[in-house]
Design a protein around this motif. Structure first.
Motif, PDB file in Angstrom:
ATOM      1  N   SER A 338       0.825  -1.198   0.000  1.00 26.43           N
ATOM      2  CA  SER A 338       0.000   0.000   0.000  1.00 26.43           C
ATOM      3  C   SER A 338       0.864   1.254   0.000  1.00 26.43           C
ATOM      4  O   SER A 338       1.798   1.381   0.793  1.00 26.43           O
ATOM      5  CB  SER A 338      -0.918   0.004   1.228  1.00 26.43           C
ATOM      6  N   ILE A 339       0.521   2.179  -0.894  1.00 30.04           N
ATOM      7  CA  ILE A 339       1.198   3.474  -0.950  1.00 30.04           C
ATOM      8  C   ILE A 339       0.228   4.567  -0.540  1.00 30.04           C
ATOM      9  O   ILE A 339       0.388   5.213   0.489  1.00 30.04           O
ATOM     10  CB  ILE A 339       1.748   3.744  -2.359  1.00 30.04           C
ATOM     11  N   TYR A 340      -0.832   4.735  -1.317  1.00 29.49           N
ATOM     12  CA  TYR A 340      -1.754   5.846  -1.087  1.00 29.49           C
ATOM     13  C   TYR A 340      -2.548   5.679   0.201  1.00 29.49           C
ATOM     14  O   TYR A 340      -2.676   6.630   0.981  1.00 29.49           O
ATOM     15  CB  TYR A 340      -2.699   6.006  -2.283  1.00 29.49           C
ATOM     16  N   GLN A 441      -5.101  -3.750  -4.783  1.00 24.91           N
ATOM     17  CA  GLN A 441      -4.477  -3.265  -6.017  1.00 24.91           C
ATOM     18  C   GLN A 441      -5.433  -2.343  -6.770  1.00 24.91           C
ATOM     19  O   GLN A 441      -5.003  -1.330  -7.338  1.00 24.91           O
ATOM     20  CB  GLN A 441      -4.052  -4.445  -6.891  1.00 24.91           C
ATOM     21  N   GLU A 444      -5.593   1.058  -4.772  1.00 25.09           N
ATOM     22  CA  GLU A 444      -4.362   1.826  -4.927  1.00 25.09           C
ATOM     23  C   GLU A 444      -4.289   2.445  -6.322  1.00 25.09           C
ATOM     24  O   GLU A 444      -3.898   3.607  -6.488  1.00 25.09           O
ATOM     25  CB  GLU A 444      -3.147   0.928  -4.676  1.00 25.09           C
ATOM     26  N   GLY A 445      -4.689   1.672  -7.336  1.00 27.75           N
ATOM     27  CA  GLY A 445      -4.680   2.206  -8.693  1.00 27.75           C
ATOM     28  C   GLY A 445      -5.676   3.331  -8.868  1.00 27.75           C
ATOM     29  O   GLY A 445      -5.405   4.325  -9.548  1.00 27.75           O
ATOM     30  N   TYR A 447      -6.762   5.406  -6.492  1.00 30.53           N
ATOM     31  CA  TYR A 447      -6.244   6.598  -5.823  1.00 30.53           C
ATOM     32  C   TYR A 447      -5.096   7.218  -6.615  1.00 30.53           C
ATOM     33  O   TYR A 447      -4.955   8.440  -6.678  1.00 30.53           O
ATOM     34  CB  TYR A 447      -5.783   6.261  -4.400  1.00 30.53           C
ATOM     35  N   ASP A 448      -4.289   6.364  -7.243  1.00 25.63           N
ATOM     36  CA  ASP A 448      -3.177   6.881  -8.048  1.00 25.63           C
ATOM     37  C   ASP A 448      -3.710   7.729  -9.205  1.00 25.63           C
ATOM     38  O   ASP A 448      -3.263   8.860  -9.434  1.00 25.63           O
ATOM     39  CB  ASP A 448      -2.344   5.721  -8.589  1.00 25.63           C
ATOM     40  N   GLU A 449      -4.691   7.189  -9.905  1.00 24.06           N
ATOM     41  CA  GLU A 449      -5.284   7.924 -11.027  1.00 24.06           C
ATOM     42  C   GLU A 449      -6.001   9.177 -10.534  1.00 24.06           C
ATOM     43  O   GLU A 449      -5.906  10.248 -11.138  1.00 24.06           O
ATOM     44  CB  GLU A 449      -6.262   7.016 -11.767  1.00 24.06           C
ATOM     45  N   GLU A 451      -5.497  10.930  -7.711  1.00 29.86           N
ATOM     46  CA  GLU A 451      -4.606  11.955  -7.173  1.00 29.86           C
ATOM     47  C   GLU A 451      -3.855  12.692  -8.277  1.00 29.86           C
ATOM     48  O   GLU A 451      -3.535  13.872  -8.147  1.00 29.86           O
ATOM     49  CB  GLU A 451      -3.591  11.305  -6.210  1.00 29.86           C
ATOM     50  N   LYS A 452      -3.576  11.996  -9.367  1.00 25.85           N
ATOM     51  CA  LYS A 452      -2.802  12.617 -10.439  1.00 25.85           C
ATOM     52  C   LYS A 452      -3.668  13.396 -11.423  1.00 25.85           C
ATOM     53  O   LYS A 452      -3.147  14.141 -12.248  1.00 25.85           O
ATOM     54  CB  LYS A 452      -2.016  11.535 -11.192  1.00 25.85           C
TER      55      LYS A 452
END
Length: 520
Positions: A338-340, A441, A444-445, A447-449, A451-452
């Motif tokens: 986990s990152i986000y 997964q 996390e993907g 949130y990645d999309e 946040e960016k």
């Protein structure tokens, strides 16, 4: 078209081209905390379950009743499957014996046999249900209905594009644990509960006004609470902060804002709709009289369902399980990946485990999920910003059944208490509904999309120019935004933002872009 009420968010839709059963829920959910009210267990489910199509909106256990689906719903039924990013709904239905699936595409109209048209709008953020929620639109012979159940789309534009809707079914009551479980003074708990209750109704009025259907059906709530330790959550005590108002309260509140087209469906009620917007409804008993005697109905249900609750409780304890060791094995690999969500939680979360089935017992073990440290370990007297207190037996049972979604089990059960320092943190609950590789997964993907993503479009609200989409779940602020002074409130979920700084006042993160509008 005929709509038969079958309890909570469930209904059967009958047309000349086929029948659709939606979200049948009968058995207690969430550690035997939630029961359907009014009681629907005495309906003729053998007949009701003999349908052409089955629609399960999402995996919340008050919509997905595995025991009931397996026993009563025809396995010849074709499942109308929402377009979700994970296969869990389909997998679980296949495990129950369903073999025929019609895989829809979100927001796309599909024509079935006999001219029956359907469209399912799938919501897919990590905070929508257990990784997904959905609404079902149905049309046959010019009659259109929208079963929104408890989905919260940012708007209803897509449904309006398909033509005037004759019947709109939607949630109006609470389906959460806040603020009841929080360790707060009674006055504060009542104030927060009243805010949430008012916000629930405001959101409902907005959806109703957006769609402008001929008839409005309040569904998908509230549940009732029959265990003695949860009895106070029923809205029978004159508590203005209770978040579980029933259908009769909805009708009274709806009348206050000018609503005259509401129809209540009891289990067994039937409404016939035609293309001219006419609705004829019959009920198994007088609706007003039923709700006037609500407490007596609840007390009768409590006595009748007591053996069911006792049997469930008897299955929860597994003292042979090493809770700490099992949680380390399950959660630590997910923390590593986990990152986000780990950054979003930002600190350790503590679980105090008691010797009862809830938060009122003696604490016998305290465990910390340390997000920065990426480990699960015994509590070491450090300061934590989130703390949960619940029965050790409940955690044992979650481990025993390999439950990957603690929100759709422990938290919705309300069999816990919570305390926090500072703002609400959505990442805490998002993580604990993602205790599997597939869900983690995906979240996390997402949130990645998210946040960016750069939100370029603006809208003007009062004296402020702000980004049009809410940083939380992208609600359209030109419709859901309300500015008072320097504070913006997104009325879809109640999130607040300080406009001069852009800071979210409701949760960590989610900064908004805003600037004072220059006056000519």
């Amino acid at each position: 078209m005929r709509i038969t009420g079958t309890g909570h968010a469930s209904m059967r839709i009958d047309t000349a081209a086929g029948s659709i059963l939606c979200d049948p829920w009968v058995n207690p959910a969430y550690f035997a905390s939630w029961f359907p009210f009014p009681d629907n267990s005495l309906l003729d489910w053998e007949t009701l379950g003999d349908v052409d199509y089955l629609y399960v909106s999402h995996l919340h256990r008050d919509h997905f009743d595995a025991e009931h689906l397996k026993r009563f719903i025809s396995k010849k039924a074709t499942v109308l499957l929402p377009e979700y990013p994970t296969s869990q709904l389909e997998d679980e239905l296949r495990d129950l014996g369903f073999t025929s699936f019609y895989k829809t595409r979100s927001d796309e109209v599909h024509e079935l046999d006999g001219g029956l048209k359907i469209m399912i709008q799938a919501l897919i953020s990590p905070t929508d249900g257990p990784i997904g929620d959905s609404s079902l639109w149905v049309e046959h012979n010019g009659v259109r209905v929208l079963n929104q159940n408890d989905a919260r789309p940012t708007d209803l534009t897509r449904f309006n594009e398909l033509g005037h809707v004759h019947a709109h079914m939607l949630q109006f009551s609470g389906a959460i644990w806040y603020p009841m479980v929080y360790e707060l003074p009674d006055a504060a708990k009542t104030a927060f509960g009243k805010q949430k209750r008012d916000r629930q109704f405001d959101r409902t009025w907005r959806y109703i006004d957006d769609l402008k259907a001929d008839h409005v059906f309040p569904i998908a709530g509230p549940p009732c609470f029959l265990d003695d330790t949860l009895w106070q959550f029923n809205d029978i005590h004159g508590d203005e902060g209770n978040i579980f108002p029933d259908q009769s309260v909805f009708m009274a509140e709806y009348a206050k804002v000018g609503g005259t087209n509401g129809i209540v469906l009891l289990p067994g009620s039937e409404t016939s709709l035609d293309a001219d917007g006419k609705a004829t409804t019959t009920h198994p008993t007088d609706v007003d009289e039923f709700f006037a005697n609500k407490q007596a109905h609840l007390e009768e249900m409590r006595e009748r369902k007591a053996p069911v609750i006792a049997a469930e409780k008897a299955s929860w304890r597994h003292p042979e399980i090493d809770v700490l060791g099992a949680l380390k094995k399950r959660i630590e690999p997910l923390l590593e990946e986990s990152i986000y969500m780990a950054q979003g939680v930002g600190g350790p979360v503590r679980f105090d485990l008691t010797d009862t089935f809830g938060p009122d017992g003696n604490v016998i073990e305290s465990i910390v999920v340390d997000f920065p440290g990426k480990q699960v370990r015994p509590y070491a007297d450090e300061k934590v910003r989130y703390r949960f207190k619940t029965g050790r037996a409940l955690i044992e049972h979650l481990i025993h059944i390999d439950e990957g979604d603690w929100v759709n089990s422990l938290f919705l059960s309300c069999r816990f208490s919570a305390a926090r320092i500072g703002q609400y943190n959505e990442y805490v609950y998002a993580f604990f509904k993602c205790l599997s590789e597939e869900r983690l997964q995906y979240a996390e993907g997402w949130y990645d999309e998210h946040e960016k993503a750069v939100e370029a479009e603006d809208t003007v609200l009062g004296d402020w120019t702000v980004q049009r989409r809410c940083p939380h779940l992208k609600a359209d602020l030109s419709r859901f935004g309300m500015v008072e002074g320097n504070v913006l409130t997104c009325q879809l979920h109640g999130w607040k933002f300080d406009l001069p700084s852009g800071r979210c006042l409701t949760s960590v993160g989610h900064k908004i872009r805003a600037e004072k509008t220059e006056k000519a």
